[in-house]
Design an enzyme around this catalytic site. Sequence first.
Site, mmCIF file in Angstrom:
data_model
loop_
_atom_site.group_PDB
_atom_site.id
_atom_site.type_symbol
_atom_site.label_atom_id
_atom_site.label_comp_id
_atom_site.label_asym_id
_atom_site.label_seq_id
_atom_site.Cartn_x
_atom_site.Cartn_y
_atom_site.Cartn_z
ATOM 1 N N ILE A 12 -0.195 15.376 -3.360
ATOM 2 C CA ILE A 12 1.216 15.194 -3.704
ATOM 3 C C ILE A 12 1.436 15.660 -5.143
ATOM 4 C CG2 ILE A 12 3.130 13.812 -3.934
ATOM 5 C CD1 ILE A 12 1.986 11.956 -1.945
ATOM 6 N N SER A 125 4.808 3.102 -1.542
ATOM 7 C CA SER A 125 4.636 3.768 -0.205
ATOM 8 C C SER A 125 5.534 3.020 0.933
ATOM 9 C CB SER A 125 2.957 3.489 0.167
ATOM 10 O OG SER A 125 2.944 3.685 1.650
ATOM 11 N N ALA A 126 5.743 3.428 2.083
ATOM 12 C CA ALA A 126 6.554 2.646 2.810
ATOM 13 C C ALA A 126 5.737 1.437 3.604
ATOM 14 C CB ALA A 126 6.707 3.529 4.090
ATOM 15 N N TYR A 150 -5.301 -1.339 0.388
ATOM 16 C CA TYR A 150 -4.502 -0.169 -0.145
ATOM 17 C C TYR A 150 -3.102 -0.624 -0.124
ATOM 18 C CZ TYR A 150 -1.729 3.931 -0.099
ATOM 19 O OH TYR A 150 -0.857 4.828 -0.705
ATOM 20 N N LYS A 154 -0.412 -1.343 -3.555
ATOM 21 C CA LYS A 154 1.073 -0.662 -3.855
ATOM 22 C C LYS A 154 2.074 -1.733 -3.947
ATOM 23 C CE LYS A 154 -0.049 3.614 -3.573
ATOM 24 N NZ LYS A 154 -0.154 4.216 -5.214
ATOM 25 N N TYR A 178 7.519 6.460 -0.524
ATOM 26 C CA TYR A 178 7.176 7.666 0.143
ATOM 27 C C TYR A 178 6.952 7.306 1.557
ATOM 28 C CZ TYR A 178 5.009 9.523 -4.274
ATOM 29 O OH TYR A 178 4.709 10.025 -5.369
ATOM 30 N N ASN A 180 5.999 9.346 5.163
ATOM 31 C CA ASN A 180 4.684 9.980 5.650
ATOM 32 C C ASN A 180 4.879 11.495 5.374
ATOM 33 O OD1 ASN A 180 4.942 7.634 7.566
ATOM 34 N ND2 ASN A 180 3.245 8.554 8.405
ATOM 35 N N LEU A 201 -2.331 11.907 10.798
ATOM 36 C CA LEU A 201 -2.322 12.520 12.193
ATOM 37 C C LEU A 201 -1.983 14.102 11.729
ATOM 38 C CD1 LEU A 201 -1.281 12.639 14.906
ATOM 39 C CD2 LEU A 201 1.287 12.374 14.155
HETATM 40 P P1 NAD Z 1 -4.753 12.395 -3.313
HETATM 41 O O1 NAD Z 1 -5.963 11.503 -2.961
HETATM 42 O O2 NAD Z 1 -4.692 13.898 -3.096
HETATM 43 O O3 NAD Z 1 -4.493 12.352 -4.878
HETATM 44 C C1 NAD Z 1 -4.671 11.195 -5.917
HETATM 45 C C2 NAD Z 1 -5.226 11.789 -6.706
HETATM 46 O O4 NAD Z 1 -5.625 10.698 -7.865
HETATM 47 C C3 NAD Z 1 -6.754 12.708 -6.676
HETATM 48 O O5 NAD Z 1 -6.939 14.046 -7.190
HETATM 49 C C4 NAD Z 1 -7.819 11.631 -7.211
HETATM 50 O O6 NAD Z 1 -8.920 12.451 -7.655
HETATM 51 C C5 NAD Z 1 -7.079 11.224 -8.154
HETATM 52 N N1 NAD Z 1 -7.581 9.624 -8.732
HETATM 53 C C6 NAD Z 1 -8.065 8.814 -7.967
HETATM 54 N N2 NAD Z 1 -8.319 7.721 -8.854
HETATM 55 C C7 NAD Z 1 -8.295 8.248 -10.074
HETATM 56 C C8 NAD Z 1 -8.487 7.551 -11.423
HETATM 57 N N3 NAD Z 1 -9.197 6.277 -11.327
HETATM 58 N N4 NAD Z 1 -8.313 8.131 -12.453
HETATM 59 C C9 NAD Z 1 -8.019 9.486 -12.487
HETATM 60 N N5 NAD Z 1 -7.754 10.278 -11.130
HETATM 61 C C10 NAD Z 1 -7.779 9.511 -10.278
HETATM 62 O O7 NAD Z 1 -3.475 11.504 -2.769
HETATM 63 P P2 NAD Z 1 -1.869 12.056 -2.395
HETATM 64 O O8 NAD Z 1 -1.700 12.271 -1.044
HETATM 65 O O9 NAD Z 1 -1.643 13.116 -3.471
HETATM 66 O O10 NAD Z 1 -1.275 10.481 -3.133
HETATM 67 C C11 NAD Z 1 -0.660 10.559 -4.255
HETATM 68 C C12 NAD Z 1 -0.171 9.082 -4.619
HETATM 69 O O11 NAD Z 1 0.807 9.036 -3.681
HETATM 70 C C13 NAD Z 1 -1.118 8.061 -4.422
HETATM 71 O O12 NAD Z 1 -0.986 7.033 -5.436
HETATM 72 C C14 NAD Z 1 -1.043 7.612 -2.958
HETATM 73 O O13 NAD Z 1 -1.346 6.351 -2.769
HETATM 74 C C15 NAD Z 1 0.430 7.546 -3.067
HETATM 75 N N6 NAD Z 1 0.776 7.789 -1.614
HETATM 76 C C16 NAD Z 1 0.489 8.654 -0.664
HETATM 77 C C17 NAD Z 1 0.940 8.721 0.679
HETATM 78 C C18 NAD Z 1 0.211 9.715 1.621
HETATM 79 O O14 NAD Z 1 0.472 9.731 2.719
HETATM 80 N N7 NAD Z 1 -0.263 10.812 1.029
HETATM 81 C C19 NAD Z 1 1.951 7.876 1.020
HETATM 82 C C20 NAD Z 1 2.559 7.090 0.167
HETATM 83 C C21 NAD Z 1 2.139 6.830 -1.083
HETATM 84 C C1 WQD Z 2 0.810 8.393 11.948
HETATM 85 C C2 WQD Z 2 1.097 7.987 13.359
HETATM 86 C C3 WQD Z 2 -0.815 6.683 14.142
HETATM 87 C C4 WQD Z 2 -3.835 9.578 13.542
HETATM 88 C C5 WQD Z 2 -0.536 5.820 6.404
HETATM 89 C C6 WQD Z 2 -0.490 4.863 5.666
HETATM 90 C C7 WQD Z 2 0.611 4.758 4.797
HETATM 91 C C8 WQD Z 2 0.859 6.021 4.166
HETATM 92 C C9 WQD Z 2 1.103 7.259 4.896
HETATM 93 C C10 WQD Z 2 -0.159 5.967 1.974
HETATM 94 C C11 WQD Z 2 0.726 6.594 13.827
HETATM 95 C C12 WQD Z 2 -0.805 8.014 14.829
HETATM 96 C C13 WQD Z 2 -2.602 8.924 13.625
HETATM 97 C C14 WQD Z 2 -4.409 10.042 14.757
HETATM 98 C C15 WQD Z 2 -2.568 9.224 15.996
HETATM 99 N N1 WQD Z 2 -0.186 6.379 3.192
HETATM 100 N N2 WQD Z 2 -2.168 8.831 14.981
HETATM 101 N N3 WQD Z 2 -3.807 9.788 15.970
HETATM 102 O O1 WQD Z 2 -0.333 5.101 9.789
HETATM 103 O O2 WQD Z 2 1.997 5.819 9.600
HETATM 104 O O3 WQD Z 2 0.602 5.664 7.462
HETATM 105 O O4 WQD Z 2 -0.152 7.306 5.829
HETATM 106 O O5 WQD Z 2 0.719 5.244 1.332
HETATM 107 O O6 WQD Z 2 0.144 3.608 3.868
HETATM 108 O O7 WQD Z 2 -0.956 3.901 6.427
HETATM 109 O O8 WQD Z 2 0.262 7.467 8.866
HETATM 110 O O9 WQD Z 2 -0.656 9.761 9.571
HETATM 111 O O10 WQD Z 2 -2.164 7.660 9.650
HETATM 112 O O11 WQD Z 2 -0.366 7.925 11.526
HETATM 113 O O12 WQD Z 2 -2.205 8.870 17.158
HETATM 114 O O13 WQD Z 2 -5.671 10.529 14.735
HETATM 115 O O14 WQD Z 2 -0.066 8.936 14.177
HETATM 116 O O15 WQD Z 2 -1.101 5.636 15.207
HETATM 117 O O16 WQD Z 2 1.457 6.322 14.858
HETATM 118 P P1 WQD Z 2 0.521 6.041 8.842
HETATM 119 P P2 WQD Z 2 -0.850 8.304 10.030
#
Ligand code: NAD
Ligand code: WQD
Length: 338
Positions: A12, A125-126, A150, A154, A178, A180, A201
């Site tokens: 992100i 996160s949601a 995790y 959050k 956020y 998904n 997914l």
């Molecule tokens: P990502 O793992 O791709 O990015 C996170 C980055 O943080 C990585 O580059 C990692 O190397 C760095 N990092 C981790 N710990 C660190 C530390 N102690 N010091 C310096 N750098 C560090 O993840 P993302 O998907 O880009 O997510 C970004 C943020 O959004 C995270 O906080 C995550 O929890 C949150 N978030 C992600 C999602 C999702 O589904 N991807 C959903 C909701 C919230």
């Molecule tokens: C989506 C749907 C699964 C994989 C997670 C974290 C959440 C947030 C976003 C960070 C669900 C189904 C998945 C697979 C499947 N991250 N699925 N087969 O669980 O909604 O959210 O990522 O904050 O905290 O929990 O996302 O992409 O894992 O799953 O059927 O191989 O797809 O059961 O219904 P999720 P997901």
Amino acid sequence: MKILVTGGAGYIGSHTLIELYAAGHTAIVVDNLYNSSKESLRRVAKIVGVDEIPFYELDIRDRAGLESVFAAHHFDCCIHFAGLKAVGESVEKPLEYYENNMNGTFVLLDVMRNHGCKNIIFSSSATVYGDPVEIPITENCPKGKCTNPYGQTKSMLEEVLKDVQKADPEWNVVLLRYFNPIGAHCSGTIGENPNGIPNNLMPYITQVAVGKRKELGVFGNDYDTPDGTGVRDYIHVVDLANAHVCALRAIAQKCGLGIYNIGTGHGYSVLDVVNAFVKVNGVEVPYVIKPRRPGDIATCYCNPAKAKAELGWEAKYGIEDMCRDSWNWQKNNPDGYQ
Ligand code: NAD
Ligand code: WQD
């Protein structure tokens, strides 16, 4: 504005850098590269047309290192992405997750305060809603019980940030919840790059489509949803990136505390996503129905009206755009950044 982007080399963060540059901001990245590589930053630099993105390879828990970054730059705001994010891994390694996510944020906040930078946008996160008591989820929906460390980090960090802002109203704190995030930049040169077997997914679907995995396991088809599979609010990562630019405007206007759902407001089932992916991209995605995944909920999608009303933000991209752009990234980069 001059922005510190922690975790900016990640999925992100890298997309957000592009939108920050496009909006005329300056960004400095701090990342320990635990879950990312410098290659993403090289590619971002190419997209935005600069020689390089200013980058410190640093762990945010390294107080002295972070102090020296703040000594070298005057930041107007921090966008705080850095953290560990794998739900399953957090259950196996709770201490590592609590230590990295909590302590990292504590050090960051303290160093920010020491240097008079009291503006932060936090990646929430949601997941903080647990099994939500209302659908679509508004920001007034009570937070729920998180089923994994995790999610706990959050939820707890949201409370920490609220308390910090309450104690010192000079702070402006925007919590973006956020839903998904999927999809990738339209260039197909940056995207999500999971290590090992994907948990989420869309990366699993793209790896099946590109031939790296045999078939998708669909986790449960007996939920109380239209087709029995889990329903989620998928959001294009470029829309999500833009939400941060909108949040910066709110920060510039001294918003105090702001909490926003960042989703599209539409729920799609697992099979909806598979079918959209197959249709848009003309590829096969074989799947088998598997048991439910522990901790999963049936349905999760939001009401994003508050972000529209207060931040002027809304999602532009639909599920077909997300499927097209995820595939464009995967097929051009079957091994991610390697
Ligand atoms: P990502 O793992 O791709 O990015 C996170 C980055 O943080 C990585 O580059 C990692 O190397 C760095 N990092 C981790 N710990 C660190 C530390 N102690 N010091 C310096 N750098 C560090 O993840 P993302 O998907 O880009 O997510 C970004 C943020 O959004 C995270 O906080 C995550 O929890 C949150 N978030 C992600 C999602 C999702 O589904 N991807 C959903 C909701 C919230
Ligand atoms: C989506 C749907 C699964 C994989 C997670 C974290 C959440 C947030 C976003 C960070 C669900 C189904 C998945 C697979 C499947 N991250 N699925 N087969 O669980 O909604 O959210 O990522 O904050 O905290 O929990 O996302 O992409 O894992 O799953 O059927 O191989 O797809 O059961 O219904 P999720 P997901």
